[in-house]
Design an enzyme around this catalytic site. Structure first.
Site, PDB file in Angstrom:
ATOM      1  N   ASP A 110      33.113  47.612  57.536  1.00  0.00           N
ATOM      2  CA  ASP A 110      33.044  46.398  56.713  1.00  0.00           C
ATOM      3  C   ASP A 110      34.487  45.988  56.377  1.00  0.00           C
ATOM      4  O   ASP A 110      34.835  45.779  55.226  1.00  0.00           O
ATOM      5  CB  ASP A 110      32.262  46.741  55.432  1.00  0.00           C
ATOM      6  CG  ASP A 110      31.726  45.494  54.736  1.00  0.00           C
ATOM      7  OD1 ASP A 110      31.793  44.407  55.334  1.00  0.00           O
ATOM      8  OD2 ASP A 110      31.255  45.615  53.591  1.00  0.00           O
ATOM      9  N   GLN A 125      29.522  46.319  40.224  1.00  0.00           N
ATOM     10  CA  GLN A 125      30.782  45.728  39.782  1.00  0.00           C
ATOM     11  C   GLN A 125      31.792  46.831  39.512  1.00  0.00           C
ATOM     12  O   GLN A 125      31.443  47.997  39.369  1.00  0.00           O
ATOM     13  CB  GLN A 125      30.579  44.807  38.578  1.00  0.00           C
ATOM     14  CG  GLN A 125      30.217  45.491  37.284  1.00  0.00           C
ATOM     15  CD  GLN A 125      29.951  44.449  36.183  1.00  0.00           C
ATOM     16  OE1 GLN A 125      29.534  43.318  36.465  1.00  0.00           O
ATOM     17  NE2 GLN A 125      30.174  44.831  34.934  1.00  0.00           N
TER      18      GLN A 125
END
Ligand SMILES: Nc1ncnc2c1ncn2[C@@H]1O[C@H](COP(=O)(O)OP(=O)(O)O)[C@@H](O)[C@H]1O
Ligand SMILES: [Mg+2]
Length: 507
Positions: free
Chosen positions: A290, A139
């Site tokens: 990505d 995170q």
């Protein structure tokens, strides 16, 4: 590796696939051999009640993987980039796997940072936010450096994630081995290779030092790219489980309304995103693999910002040149030349019929070039091309599949910004400029220069080498009559060195 826990995990996975209705979809998509289908159903069905229920609103495969946890979500995401294994349809379904999880408490993150960096958080950061994003592996928090007042993003791995992944990967290996043993026919799908590939990608993402290094390399390569920004790592505040990057603010690439409201031209952005990607792949041989909208933003000045350097692709110089020539051959509809390039590069075995190959390539190119300009896709061209080359005996190469899959994503991003984009028109100047620089006489001269520079490094040693060789020659047996005398080689080497030094200085 062995043991009841892996058997239990396997049964739980199969039971969940049964319960969510995903089992049929998965076996079908992978075209699994009959024996494997039978075993999977027999092992899973009786335990259906033990399987996880998942979210019924999701399509079956997505539902099952989301319920099974982070490693399965990641596995699904990686498989979505391998339609060669799971087929196009399932790959598309898996692409929409949401990698979002509830965040863990900020206190836990702070504790991990203190452990990793051996300093109290207050000493490093004057402020530290609640998580701004949370996914399966890590995170992100926003913070301010105590020393300089600079804003940064701090990415922290989920606590215990590495151990959890290792356990799941262990179970995946167990399953892959079981599949290969039970059904030799399934070896065509290379289950062990697939898991090894997965392990490689995931273990890379579990070490944030690698991501910091990727960010730094990517930022250096693209420093001069106009309208593009990569946040720089703050090395002294980064380690294995923590990564600190300069904060880069922007509006999300998936929010067209916000982009318009900020006054950015989406046509320009669409073209730029594609040209940037091509330049990174061709010019640098190092590309962001990505590049979905979640990892892109637009800054206040209109620059495109890239985040998340966990998956990067690399292409060596030789491969880049070959593929630039192949693309250029297609652009000029010179299918014979495209075929020749494949043979010259040794990609297609020499015993194949070149004319037949050229004909197959025409079948790839013509329908695509006959399309309406707004539907032409380089990604599709590459995908058709790989189908043909595979049929003609070329081995599948992971880095090329990664390139093709990223191209699909990048074209998607470009089209969502500008639905009328003409991919070829936008790509043409990049491919052409690369060809002009890297294929042809100028490239030949540069290669020669580089080769000679290498030879030149032996310059001071050459006289000694000649002498040693001559002494050895006199002492040893007579050389074969057809052998070129070493002195000739040495002299030629010396001459090359001179030219090399001159050329090296010139180029
Ligand atoms: N340097 C940064 N500056 C500002 N926001 C960032 C930065 N790095 C990450 N973020 C935010 O956090 C989100 C998740 O980060 P990312 O690196 O993509 O993590 P993940 O690998 O979990 O997807 C990004 O989409 C972005 O919104
Ligand atoms: Mg991301």
């Amino acid at each position: 590796m062995r043991g009841p826990h892996n058997i239990i995990r396997l049964i739980r996975t199969l039971a969940t696939l049964e319960r969510t209705g995903a089992i049929g979809v998965v076996l079908e998509a992978m075209d699994a051999p009959p024996r494997l289908r039978a075993v999977a159903r027999v092992l899973g069905w009786p335990f259906k009640w033990l399987g996880l229920k998942g979210d019924p609103a999701l399509p079956p495969a997505t539902r099952a993987l989301t319920a099974l946890g982070p490693a399965y979500i990641k596995f699904g995401q990686i498989l979505s980039t391998r339609p060669d294994i799971v087929g196009d349809e399932l790959a598309l379904q898996l692409k929409y796997l949401q990698d979002k999880l509830p965040p863990f408490p900020v206190e836990v993150a702070k504790r991990m940072i203190e452990e990793e960096l051996s300093l109290p958080v207050d000493q490093m950061f004057s402020s530290f936010s609640e998580p701004v994003a949370a996914a399966s592996i890590a995170q992100v928090h926003r913070a301010r450096l105590a020393e300089t007042g600079e804003d940064v993003a701090v990415k922290v791995l989920r606590p215990g994630i590495e151990k959890a992944f290792r356990k799941d990967i262990d179970a995946f290996y167990f399953a892959a081995r079981a599949i290969e043993t039970l059904s030799p026919a399934s070896r065509r799908l290379r289950p062990m290779d697939v898991i090894r590939h997965f392990e490689g990608v995931v273990l890379g993402e579990l070490d944030l030092r690698l991501e910091s290094a990727a960010a730094a390399e990517f930022a250096a390569n693209t420093a001069k790219d106009e309208g593009f920004r990569v946040p720089q790592p703050v090395w002294h505040l980064s380690a294995r489980q923590v990564m600190t990057l300069g904060w880069a603010e922007g509006v999300s690439m998936s929010d067209n309304a916000a982009i318009d409201a900020a006054g950015h031209d989406r046509t320009v952005l669409g073209a730029r995103v594609l040209q940037l990607f091509l330049n990174h792949a061709l010019r640098d041989g190092y590309f962001h693999a990505d590049m979905h909208q979640g990892n892109l933003k637009v800054g206040a000045d209109g620059a495109i910002i890239a985040y998340d350097f966990g998956i990067m692709g690399r292409l060596d110089e030789y491969t880049r040149r070959v593929y630039a020539e192949i693309l250029f051959g297609f652009i000029r509809k010179d299918y014979r030349r495209v075929a020749e390039v494949h043979f010259e590069a040794g990609y297609v075995p020499a015993d194949r019929e070149i004319d037949e190959f050229a004909r197959a390539l025409r079948v790839v190119g013509e329908p695509i070039f006959g399309m309406d300009a707004s539907r032409i896709s380089m990604a599709r061209l590459l995908s058709y091309l790989f189908e043909v080359t595979e049929r003609f005996g070329m081995e599948t190469r992971t880095e090329l599949i990664l390139l093709q899959r990223t191209m699909v994503v990048v074209e998607g991003v470009a089209r969502s910004l500008d639905p009328h984009i003409n991919i070829w028109q936008v790509a043409h100047p990049v491919v052409e400029a690369y060809i002009a620089q890297n294929v042809g006489p100028r490239a030949l001269l540069r290669d020669l220069g580089k080769t000679l520079q290498v030879v030149a490094r032996f310059g001071p040693k050459l006289p000694g080498m000649v002498e040693a060789r001559l002494v050895q020659q006199n002492a040893g047996p007579k050389p074969a009559p057809h052998a070129v005398h070493p002195v000739i080689w040495m002299t030629a080497g010396g001459a090359l060195v001179a030219v090399g030094v001159a050329l090296g200085a010139l180029l």
